[in-house]
Scaffold this motif. Sequence first.
Motif, PDB file in Angstrom:
ATOM      1  N   LEU A 132       7.010  10.997   1.708  1.00 26.17           N
ATOM      2  CA  LEU A 132       6.345  11.451   0.491  1.00 26.17           C
ATOM      3  C   LEU A 132       5.926  10.260  -0.371  1.00 26.17           C
ATOM      4  N   ALA A 133       6.787   9.244  -0.439  1.00 29.88           N
ATOM      5  CA  ALA A 133       6.446   8.048  -1.212  1.00 29.88           C
ATOM      6  C   ALA A 133       5.182   7.398  -0.665  1.00 29.88           C
ATOM      7  N   GLY A 134       5.098   7.290   0.659  1.00 30.29           N
ATOM      8  CA  GLY A 134       3.929   6.681   1.276  1.00 30.29           C
ATOM      9  C   GLY A 134       2.652   7.446   0.980  1.00 30.29           C
ATOM     10  N   LYS A 135       2.751   8.768   0.875  1.00 29.17           N
ATOM     11  CA  LYS A 135       1.569   9.578   0.587  1.00 29.17           C
ATOM     12  C   LYS A 135       1.068   9.382  -0.845  1.00 29.17           C
ATOM     13  N   LEU A 136       1.940   8.878  -1.710  1.00 36.07           N
ATOM     14  CA  LEU A 136       1.531   8.664  -3.100  1.00 36.07           C
ATOM     15  C   LEU A 136       0.743   7.377  -3.292  1.00 36.07           C
ATOM     16  N   ALA A 137       0.747   6.533  -2.273  1.00 34.00           N
ATOM     17  CA  ALA A 137       0.018   5.263  -2.363  1.00 34.00           C
ATOM     18  C   ALA A 137      -1.451   5.480  -2.023  1.00 34.00           C
ATOM     19  N   HIS A 138      -2.342   5.055  -2.893  1.00 32.68           N
ATOM     20  CA  HIS A 138      -3.774   5.221  -2.658  1.00 32.68           C
ATOM     21  C   HIS A 138      -4.377   4.037  -1.919  1.00 32.68           C
ATOM     22  N   SER A 139      -3.578   3.016  -1.741  1.00 29.46           N
ATOM     23  CA  SER A 139      -4.058   1.816  -1.066  1.00 29.46           C
ATOM     24  C   SER A 139      -2.963   1.286  -0.152  1.00 29.46           C
ATOM     25  N   LYS A 140      -3.287   0.251   0.603  1.00 26.35           N
ATOM     26  CA  LYS A 140      -2.337  -0.280   1.575  1.00 26.35           C
ATOM     27  C   LYS A 140      -1.055  -0.741   0.881  1.00 26.35           C
ATOM     28  N   ILE A 141       0.089  -0.363   1.478  1.00 24.06           N
ATOM     29  CA  ILE A 141       1.385  -0.775   0.952  1.00 24.06           C
ATOM     30  C   ILE A 141       1.695  -2.172   1.476  1.00 24.06           C
ATOM     31  N   LEU A 142       1.918  -3.105   0.566  1.00 26.71           N
ATOM     32  CA  LEU A 142       2.195  -4.489   0.948  1.00 26.71           C
ATOM     33  C   LEU A 142       3.689  -4.745   1.099  1.00 26.71           C
TER      34      LEU A 142
END
Length: 223
Positions: free
Chosen positions: A31-41
């Motif tokens: 769910l956390a990953g889905k909240l990111a609108h851009s690439k997670i660094l």
Amino acid sequence: MNDISMFDIIGPNMIGPSSSHTAGALRIAHLAGKLAHSKILSVTFILYGSFAWTYHGHGTDRALVGGILGFLPDDERIRDSFRLADDAGLIYQFIENTTEKDIHPNTVDIILHCENDRKIELRGESVGGGTAVIRRLNGVDIALTGTYPTLIVHHKDRKGVLAYITTVCSGIDLNIAFMKVYRKAKGDSAYAIIEVDSPILPSIVDVLMCHDAIIDATIVPAI
């Protein structure tokens, strides 16, 4: 009497030894990953309670990284999530907090650093049977489960914003199953969590962003 689901009895379809420590943890990170609108660094996981004490043996660490990578609880790639994250250039770290006691025993704080200087902070709880709840998002207490397709609208707490959001949903024939609004304080930052009965078209985001009080809108598919 509390409701008991089938998953509380037979458990979810999953990879790993524990529905709470593996599948539930992965669900939080997914769910956390889905909240990111851009690439997670990079991502930091702060583990509390039994998560902090047993995360190595129960595969909680691999599940959390796998969730950020977008894996579901039955994905066999969870076993190799560290290597796959390294290959993708994702930086991750785990911090154990064994001093804070007044907290759900299966709790993790996740801090995401994304491209475009976007930062997301949330707290999730694994509540049993492979299910989980996001309890806090960027300093605002919320409740997000991912059981339904969900629209999350970050907005300023102003008159007429909710009417605009529901009108937009009605205009594209979205039937709202549940809707709750959470805010820091009157007139401050707020989140509308809208769970619906059908998949949500991405085009709704552009329409919502036309309102000057709406800060952000995110679609979270059901998992």
